[in-house]
Design a protein around this motif. Structure first.
Motif, short mmCIF file in Angstrom:
data_model
loop_
_atom_site.label_atom_id
_atom_site.label_comp_id
_atom_site.label_asym_id
_atom_site.label_seq_id
_atom_site.Cartn_x
_atom_site.Cartn_y
_atom_site.Cartn_z
N TRP A 162 -6.99 4.68 -1.07
CA TRP A 162 -5.72 5.24 -0.60
C TRP A 162 -5.87 6.70 -0.19
O TRP A 162 -5.10 7.21 0.62
CB TRP A 162 -4.64 5.10 -1.67
N ILE A 163 -6.81 7.39 -0.80
CA ILE A 163 -7.21 8.73 -0.35
C ILE A 163 -8.73 8.80 -0.40
O ILE A 163 -9.38 7.92 -0.97
CB ILE A 163 -6.58 9.87 -1.20
N GLY A 194 3.19 10.76 -4.25
CA GLY A 194 3.01 12.09 -3.69
C GLY A 194 3.97 13.10 -4.29
O GLY A 194 3.61 14.24 -4.57
N GLN A 234 2.52 12.32 2.43
CA GLN A 234 2.17 12.07 1.04
C GLN A 234 1.98 10.58 0.78
O GLN A 234 2.45 9.74 1.55
CB GLN A 234 3.29 12.58 0.12
N LEU A 235 1.31 10.27 -0.32
CA LEU A 235 1.28 8.88 -0.79
C LEU A 235 2.70 8.43 -1.09
O LEU A 235 3.52 9.20 -1.58
CB LEU A 235 0.43 8.77 -2.04
N ALA A 245 -6.73 12.28 3.58
CA ALA A 245 -5.73 11.22 3.45
C ALA A 245 -6.31 9.87 3.86
O ALA A 245 -7.21 9.79 4.70
CB ALA A 245 -4.52 11.55 4.31
N THR A 247 -6.44 5.86 -7.10
CA THR A 247 -6.21 5.96 -5.66
C THR A 247 -7.52 6.10 -4.89
O THR A 247 -7.65 5.58 -3.78
CB THR A 247 -5.28 7.16 -5.33
N THR A 260 0.84 -1.20 0.00
CA THR A 260 0.00 0.00 0.00
C THR A 260 0.87 1.26 0.00
O THR A 260 1.88 1.31 0.71
CB THR A 260 -0.94 0.02 1.22
N PRO A 261 0.48 2.28 -0.77
CA PRO A 261 1.25 3.52 -0.76
C PRO A 261 0.80 4.51 0.31
O PRO A 261 1.30 5.63 0.36
CB PRO A 261 0.98 4.09 -2.16
N VAL A 262 -0.13 4.09 1.15
CA VAL A 262 -0.63 5.00 2.19
C VAL A 262 0.48 5.29 3.20
O VAL A 262 1.15 4.36 3.68
CB VAL A 262 -1.85 4.39 2.91
#
Length: 421
Positions: free
Chosen positions: A385-386, A291, A285-286, A278, A380, A86-88
């Motif tokens: 993720w957002i 990000g 940021q992601l 977020a 996303t 995950t890019p969170v």
């Protein structure tokens, strides 16, 4: 490096679409008949892909170091598959948070905010007109029915906000970050309010000013080129909306922002804050370079907070949260509609951006960045993720007799029935 590319190849086999990589030497790995083909001009981009830095690969595409063939939807399916996780954002160290707050403080002076807004919104009005709805509403739509078109869903969103705010004829209404005037004009024409909008975009200010004149609304609607921090607090507003603006405020200024809204709002009045939030609890940021891509090419200075942080800052400013609604999948659908509209008009977009930038190569870079931005953001939001929240709040007036229920202390009826009648 070729060995690295061949290590990536097995990961491509499990992708939901057929993917192939054409290497700098001309060799190809992956599917023989791909839906998506990435062509690399140097080996560093292969290493970036191998590390799962999807945002950095997107940067390489913008800069021309990587070319792609295929649809944006298929490209995003492949990108999501190649992420290592995950890019969170999940970095909660105190030092990282201190650095983020310091950066936020430096990035959000009135002068920097004006420059950052103009970087994004003043690219070209004609460019945005190619893929937005006729009202140029540049924020999350509201799809009341599954078969609603984008223009219908944007009008539904405008009315949804007006209904939530319980706008009434003659009320003083403020739109912070009014964009191309969609909500400002809808509220004035359909609800009879005295409408005041502000923006930091010169293009948007000029465009809305012309619309006000064309519609002969000069006595009821005004649009200013002004920072929210500069607004006069001596004449309060009955209702305030902020749509797609507070993402530009910055973490360090959230208290300033909500405090200003409190002072601008009449006691008992309502405010609607509609904005991107977020997916991760901690500010940041992601990941995977996503990000950084948005920061560099699309929204310099943009910062997202989790809705829990937003509600905390709002409450610390003495505003009372009344209703919070998550519209995340609505924004995914909105962004895909924008992406599809842009993809259908790439030649026109290229010509418009060439004319507005005065440089063919720069115009092509902007177009590549926006293609990736719209489709990437759609992905996303789809994956959580957002997110996107509408937060309705009030400035309580301390009068227990205000409102339909004793103790309401505002015009809010404390049930949702009125929003949907």
């Amino acid at each position: 490096m070729e060995a690295l590319a061949r290590k990536i190849a097995p990961r491509l086999e499990g992708a939901p679409v057929r993917v192939a990589l054409r290497l700098p030497g001309g060799a190809q790995v992956g599917h023989a008949d791909p839906d998506v083909r990435l062509t690399f001009s140097d080996w560093s981009s292969i290493a970036t892909l191998g590390a799962g830095q999807i945002g950095k690969v997107a940067e390489d595409i913008v800069e021309g170091r990587v070319q792609f063939e295929g649809s944006m939807r298929d490209l995003m399916l492949a990108a999501a598959h190649l992420l290592p996780g995950t890019p969170v954002a999940s970095d909660t160290s105190w030092w990282t948070q201190v650095l983020r707050r310091t950066r936020s403080l430096v990035s959000h002076t009135p002068q920097r905010d004006a420059a950052q807004i103009q970087f994004h919104y003043d690219v070209s009005d004609d460019f945005y007109a190619l893929w937005l709805d006729p009202r140029r509403v540049y924020s999350c739509a509201y799809f009341r029915t599954p078969d609603a078109s984008l223009p219908e869903a944007q009008e539904a969103k405008l009315d949804h906000i007006c209904r939530k705010l319980m706008l009434r004829e003659g009320e003083r209404f403020l739109d912070i970050g009014a964009g191309w005037g969609g909500l400002l004009l809808w509220a004035a024409e359909n609800y009879g309010v005295q409408a005041h909008g502000i923006t930091l975009s010169r293009n948007q200010h000029a465009y809305v000013s012309r619309l006000i004149e064309q519609k002969k609304l000069q006595g009821r609607v005004r649009m200013e080129l002004r920072d929210y921090r500069e607004l006069d607090e001596s004449h309060g507003y009955d209702k305030i909306a902020s749509v797609g603006m507070f993402e530009h405020v910055g973490q360090v200024n959230m208290g300033v922002y909500f405090g200003k809204i409190l002072r601008l709002l009449k006691p008992g009045g309502l405010v609607m804050n509609h904005g991107i939030t977020a997916g991760g609890i901690e500010p940041g940021q992601l990941g995977a370079g996503m990000g950084e891509f948005i920061e560099k090419y699309i929204f310099p200075g943009g910062e997202l907070l989790h809705v829990s942080h937003v509600l905390r800052e709002l409450s610390l400013s003495s505003l009372e949260m009344l209703d919070t609604e998550n519209l995340r999948p609505h924004y995914a659908r909105t962004l895909w509609a924008w992406s599809d509209a842009l993809e259908a008009q790439l030649k026109d977009a290229e010509q418009v951006l060439k004319a507005s930038s005065g440089d063919e190569q720069r115009g092509q870079k902007i177009l590549r960045a926006y293609r990736l931005y719209l489709a990437g953001c759609a992905m996303t939001f789809e994956r959580g993720w957002i997110s996107l929240h509408q937060i309705l709040a009030a400035r309580p007036d301390a009068d227990l007799n205000t409102g339909s229920l004793r103790g309401a202390q505002s015009t809010y009826p404390f049930n949702r029935e009125y929003m949907y009648r």
